[in-house]
Design an enzyme around this catalytic site. Sequence first.
Site, PDB file in Angstrom:
ATOM      1  N   GLN A   1      -4.178  -1.442  10.064  1.00 13.71           N
ATOM      2  CA  GLN A   1      -4.135  -2.738   9.383  1.00 13.71           C
ATOM      3  C   GLN A   1      -4.538  -3.843  10.369  1.00 13.71           C
ATOM      4  OE1 GLN A   1      -3.295  -3.301   5.977  1.00 13.71           O
ATOM      5  NE2 GLN A   1      -3.988  -5.367   6.381  1.00 13.71           N
TER       6      GLN A   1
ATOM      7  N   ASP B   1      -9.742   4.129   5.239  1.00 16.76           N
ATOM      8  CA  ASP B   1     -10.127   2.734   5.002  1.00 16.76           C
ATOM      9  C   ASP B   1     -11.632   2.540   5.243  1.00 16.76           C
ATOM     10  OD1 ASP B   1      -9.077   0.428   3.997  1.00 16.76           O
ATOM     11  OD2 ASP B   1      -8.429  -0.386   5.922  1.00 16.76           O
TER      12      ASP B   1
ATOM     13  N   LYS C   1       0.845  -1.210   0.000  1.00 13.02           N
ATOM     14  CA  LYS C   1       0.000   0.000   0.000  1.00 13.02           C
ATOM     15  C   LYS C   1       0.871   1.248   0.000  1.00 13.02           C
ATOM     16  CE  LYS C   1      -3.849  -2.374   2.227  1.00 13.02           C
ATOM     17  NZ  LYS C   1      -4.577  -2.703   3.471  1.00 13.02           N
TER      18      LYS C   1
END
Length: 285
Positions: free
Chosen positions: A97, A120, A53
């Site tokens: 994450q 996100d 990412k």
Amino acid sequence: MAAKILDGKALSRIVRDEVAARTAQLRRSGLVPRLAAIVAAQDPASLAYVRMKRRWAEEAGIESGTFEVDETSSTGEVLAEIARLNRDDNVHGVLVQHPLPSQVDEGRVLLALSAGKDVDGITPASLGLLVSGAPGFRPATPLGMVTLLQHYGIEVRSKKAVVIGRSVILGKPMAHMLLELDATVSIAHSKTDDLPGLVSAADIVVAACGRPELVRGEWLKPGAVVLDAGFNKVPGREKDVGDCHWPSCSEAASWISPVPGGVGPMTVASLLANTVAAGEAALAG
Ligand code: NAP
């Protein structure tokens, strides 16, 4: 093979090029978009995802940094970092994450993250905005799938959709996003009775259950559109395997996303699109 491909790899290139152009515009206006990732230091898979990412972010002109959470980190320490990132005007997006190490209360961490930086789209605040139909960051994986449907001109309105899986990051928000687009949506899960019967009535099937090759082509309504979010390691198989059985589903469907090269790259591209939007919002004040 009868189905046409929902090519996430190719579309993610287009989205990333658009992000790069918007980032360049932001930089010309004096703002450098930045993405911060919080990741478990001892989880090789998480570290690899975050590295990828970050690489794509940097390629698109988005600066990035990582805060590693190790086995000795406390929830309080991670919350302090979140508070710092929330306050830092030079950071526009924060990615938490999953999974963080087990001693860290991930729910509290997500609750603490400002919705304006939740690129996100997975905090309770962002999910609340989605369910209310209010503007906000949509979760990256469902956003990637919806972007695929829109790019390929697939009609969603009034179609019957089934989402297999009800996780907070994937199944539930995907169902709401399809509902926003006026589909009639069912959500299936591990206790669903007669999954093949439910799937056979659907025009759009979203497989997001983490069960390799569960969905069979024989279940599908001929010409159904299939989005496969599954990404499963199977012993003895070289490549990762989706939640759909490719040989039979790609025969029966009209459109299908491959694994790999479908939903995965679109997830990362969508995260970057949200990050540049966060930068644009910061510039607009
Ligand atoms: P998860 O949290 O484990 O949730 C799986 C869901 O599937 C649960 O709701 C579960 O039902 C349901 N389920 C399990 N077995 C089922 C069955 N036999 N029939 C119907 N439903 C069943 O997984 P997740 O995080 O949502 O991830 C799902 C898949 O997507 C995984 O393969 C994951 O690797 C992949 N993924 C891909 C991306 C990407 O970027 N491509 C991103 C995230 C995840 P219950 O609620 O009843 O347990």
